[in-house]
Design a protein around this motif. Structure first.
Motif, mmCIF file in Angstrom:
data_model
loop_
_atom_site.group_PDB
_atom_site.id
_atom_site.type_symbol
_atom_site.label_atom_id
_atom_site.label_comp_id
_atom_site.label_asym_id
_atom_site.label_seq_id
_atom_site.Cartn_x
_atom_site.Cartn_y
_atom_site.Cartn_z
ATOM 1 N N ASP A 161 0.660 -1.108 0.321
ATOM 2 C CA ASP A 161 0.402 -0.363 -0.264
ATOM 3 C C ASP A 161 0.920 0.749 0.141
ATOM 4 O OD1 ASP A 161 -1.899 -1.706 -0.079
ATOM 5 O OD2 ASP A 161 -3.118 -0.947 2.079
ATOM 6 N N THR A 162 1.313 2.222 -1.023
ATOM 7 C CA THR A 162 1.436 3.316 -1.456
ATOM 8 C C THR A 162 0.930 3.897 -2.453
ATOM 9 O OG1 THR A 162 3.870 3.414 -1.542
ATOM 10 C CG2 THR A 162 3.120 1.972 -2.422
ATOM 11 N N VAL A 163 2.185 4.952 -2.087
ATOM 12 C CA VAL A 163 1.862 6.080 -3.740
ATOM 13 C C VAL A 163 2.887 5.970 -4.210
ATOM 14 C CG1 VAL A 163 0.084 7.773 -2.158
ATOM 15 C CG2 VAL A 163 2.871 8.239 -1.373
ATOM 16 N N LEU A 164 2.708 6.775 -5.267
ATOM 17 C CA LEU A 164 4.627 6.976 -5.906
ATOM 18 C C LEU A 164 5.532 6.985 -5.760
ATOM 19 C CD1 LEU A 164 5.373 5.515 -8.983
ATOM 20 C CD2 LEU A 164 4.427 7.226 -9.794
ATOM 21 N N ILE A 172 11.456 0.120 -9.843
ATOM 22 C CA ILE A 172 10.785 -0.121 -11.111
ATOM 23 C C ILE A 172 11.325 0.462 -11.563
ATOM 24 C CG2 ILE A 172 9.104 0.515 -13.106
ATOM 25 C CD1 ILE A 172 7.199 1.137 -10.816
ATOM 26 N N THR A 173 12.685 1.411 -11.785
ATOM 27 C CA THR A 173 13.192 1.408 -13.594
ATOM 28 C C THR A 173 14.707 1.247 -13.189
ATOM 29 O OG1 THR A 173 13.712 3.518 -11.882
ATOM 30 C CG2 THR A 173 12.066 3.832 -13.660
ATOM 31 N N ASP A 174 15.186 1.272 -11.749
ATOM 32 C CA ASP A 174 16.139 0.632 -11.727
ATOM 33 C C ASP A 174 16.504 -1.091 -11.792
ATOM 34 O OD1 ASP A 174 17.333 3.025 -12.183
ATOM 35 O OD2 ASP A 174 17.950 3.397 -10.059
ATOM 36 N N LEU A 175 15.263 -2.209 -10.661
ATOM 37 C CA LEU A 175 15.415 -3.333 -11.203
ATOM 38 C C LEU A 175 14.947 -4.322 -12.003
ATOM 39 C CD1 LEU A 175 15.374 -3.698 -6.960
ATOM 40 C CD2 LEU A 175 17.644 -3.501 -8.148
ATOM 41 N N THR A 180 5.157 -6.515 -12.117
ATOM 42 C CA THR A 180 4.694 -5.718 -10.512
ATOM 43 C C THR A 180 3.419 -5.946 -10.206
ATOM 44 O OG1 THR A 180 6.679 -4.638 -11.574
ATOM 45 C CG2 THR A 180 5.061 -3.728 -9.678
ATOM 46 N N VAL A 181 2.939 -6.036 -9.500
ATOM 47 C CA VAL A 181 2.144 -6.426 -8.277
ATOM 48 C C VAL A 181 1.756 -4.747 -7.826
ATOM 49 C CG1 VAL A 181 0.420 -6.953 -6.803
ATOM 50 C CG2 VAL A 181 1.215 -8.216 -8.122
ATOM 51 N N VAL A 182 0.216 -3.583 -8.367
ATOM 52 C CA VAL A 182 0.466 -2.462 -7.404
ATOM 53 C C VAL A 182 -0.864 -2.600 -6.970
ATOM 54 C CG1 VAL A 182 0.124 -0.045 -8.533
ATOM 55 C CG2 VAL A 182 1.627 -1.613 -9.424
ATOM 56 N N ALA A 183 -1.174 -1.765 -5.837
ATOM 57 C CA ALA A 183 -1.931 -1.519 -4.970
ATOM 58 C C ALA A 183 -3.419 -0.447 -5.964
ATOM 59 C CB ALA A 183 -1.912 -1.353 -3.607
ATOM 60 N N GLY A 184 -4.508 -0.748 -6.724
ATOM 61 C CA GLY A 184 -4.696 0.539 -7.968
ATOM 62 C C GLY A 184 -6.220 1.038 -7.172
ATOM 63 N N GLU A 204 1.238 6.422 -14.485
ATOM 64 C CA GLU A 204 3.300 6.576 -14.524
ATOM 65 C C GLU A 204 3.743 5.217 -13.811
ATOM 66 O OE1 GLU A 204 7.027 9.563 -12.114
ATOM 67 O OE2 GLU A 204 4.765 9.699 -12.158
ATOM 68 N N ALA A 205 3.422 4.387 -12.894
ATOM 69 C CA ALA A 205 3.957 3.751 -13.192
ATOM 70 C C ALA A 205 3.951 2.571 -14.099
ATOM 71 C CB ALA A 205 2.647 2.720 -11.416
ATOM 72 N N VAL A 206 2.496 2.383 -14.455
ATOM 73 C CA VAL A 206 2.970 1.442 -15.730
ATOM 74 C C VAL A 206 3.538 1.862 -16.923
ATOM 75 C CG1 VAL A 206 1.356 0.358 -17.315
ATOM 76 C CG2 VAL A 206 0.490 0.798 -15.109
ATOM 77 N N GLU A 207 3.480 2.935 -17.345
ATOM 78 C CA GLU A 207 4.694 3.701 -18.123
ATOM 79 C C GLU A 207 6.035 3.146 -18.061
ATOM 80 O OE1 GLU A 207 2.985 7.709 -17.678
ATOM 81 O OE2 GLU A 207 1.489 7.995 -19.679
ATOM 82 N N LEU A 208 6.189 3.295 -16.750
ATOM 83 C CA LEU A 208 7.831 3.729 -16.176
ATOM 84 C C LEU A 208 8.190 1.879 -15.756
ATOM 85 C CD1 LEU A 208 8.021 5.471 -13.053
ATOM 86 C CD2 LEU A 208 8.974 5.960 -14.968
ATOM 87 N N SER A 209 7.097 0.792 -16.629
ATOM 88 C CA SER A 209 7.984 -0.476 -15.732
ATOM 89 C C SER A 209 8.321 -1.123 -17.430
ATOM 90 C CB SER A 209 6.723 -1.386 -15.513
ATOM 91 O OG SER A 209 5.824 -0.634 -14.168
ATOM 92 N N SER A 210 9.313 -1.790 -17.507
ATOM 93 C CA SER A 210 10.114 -2.352 -18.217
ATOM 94 C C SER A 210 9.018 -3.972 -18.516
ATOM 95 C CB SER A 210 11.234 -2.572 -18.546
ATOM 96 O OG SER A 210 11.439 -3.691 -16.856
ATOM 97 N N GLY A 211 8.541 -4.340 -17.425
ATOM 98 C CA GLY A 211 7.266 -5.670 -17.938
ATOM 99 C C GLY A 211 6.417 -5.908 -17.714
ATOM 100 N N ARG A 212 5.373 -6.233 -17.204
ATOM 101 C CA ARG A 212 3.780 -6.111 -16.692
ATOM 102 C C ARG A 212 3.575 -5.132 -15.760
ATOM 103 N NH1 ARG A 212 0.946 -10.041 -20.602
ATOM 104 N NH2 ARG A 212 -0.553 -8.766 -20.296
ATOM 105 N N VAL A 213 2.280 -5.668 -15.599
ATOM 106 C CA VAL A 213 2.195 -4.933 -14.082
ATOM 107 C C VAL A 213 0.340 -5.592 -13.680
ATOM 108 C CG1 VAL A 213 1.327 -2.285 -12.816
ATOM 109 C CG2 VAL A 213 3.460 -2.353 -14.391
#
Length: 256
Positions: A161-164, A172-175, A180-184, A204-213
């Motif tokens: 449970d977090t804000v961005l 998200i960008t470095d690792l 990724t599982v995001v509380a939406g 933004e979280a989805v856009e930054l992700s190189s994988g799937r969310v």
């Protein structure tokens, strides 16, 4: 790796011979207090707003461990604690939650914050979570997400449970988690700002992700303002529907 969306933040992750239930909330519909508006102030019991999947006994069969991001009652409740104790299931949690969960009679493995810990034959790293901006975030207390790396499995980041925050962005960008599982659900109490990511932050979280969310934490508690229909349309409008997975309760996602 398989990820089963159970309800709200509760998921079951299968990693080879290990089966991990994350943030178990097992209360029947309508047994928990409201978290929204005048119902909150009147201590009405309206949560959860939906039942668990009917085949929960089958889904929980073979669960070996539990993983807790924080101890709010919509992430670990009394029925879940009873279940974990009855089945002698070992619980991974943050250092901050070790004492409270041990006092509830659980078998606990505390994880050191912001560093890699052994997790079966791989590793797990707690990532600080901020449960809202400003004073409401401080009032909500501590919580973490987890970055999991297992040999032969996709890397996985559970934000909790977090804000961005900048820390969440860095993970998200470095690792570069493959999943990724995001509380939406954009949860909000009767006062204060939302406790989770806004629509812009989710995009933004989805856009930054190189994988799937995978986006969950919706349509099960009365303080969550975003439902699946709204979020699917938001992702579609921003051409992110191929990166965002928005499962219904009971869905099983094969994560390659």
């Amino acid at each position: 790796m398989l990820i089963e969306q159970i309800r709200h933040a509760t998921i079951i992750i299968t990693l080879r011979e290990y089966k991990v239930v994350v943030d178990p909330m097992f209360s029947p519909k309508g047994r928990l207090p409201s978290l929204r508006g005048t119902k909150l102030l009147r201590f009405k019991r309206t949560n959860p707003t939906v039942e668990l999947p009917e085949d929960m006994e089958k889904r929980l069969n073979g669960v070996t461990h539990a993983l807790i991001t924080h101890t709010h009652f919509d992430h670990i409740d009394e029925p879940a604690i009873d279940y974990l104790k009855r089945h002698s299931i070992v619980v991974f949690c943050s250092e901050e939650d070790e004492e409270v969960l041990m006092k509830r009679g659980l078998k606990v493995i505390p994880l050191k914050n912001s560093q890699e810990n052994f997790f079966f034959d791989g590793s797990i790293r707690p990532v600080p979570a901020r449960h809202g901006w400003g004073w409401i975030g401080r009032a909500m207390g501590h919580g973490v997400g987890y970055f999991i790396a297992m040999p032969g499995e996709p890397t996985l980041y559970i934000t909790g449970d977090t804000v961005l925050t900048d820390e969440v962005r860095r993970v998200i960008t470095d690792l570069k988690p493959e999943w990724t599982v995001v509380a939406g659900g954009k949860a909000k109490l009767a006062v204060g700002k939302p406790l989770l990511m806004s629509e812009d932050e989710l995009l933004e979280a989805v856009e930054l992700s190189s994988g799937r969310v995978i986006l969950n934490h919706m349509e099960a508690m009365d303080h969550c303002l975003i439902d699946r229909k709204i979020l699917r349309e938001l992702m579609r409008e921003n051409k992110l529907e191929n990166k965002a997975v928005i499962p219904n309760d009971g869905d099983v996602i094969e994560c390659d």
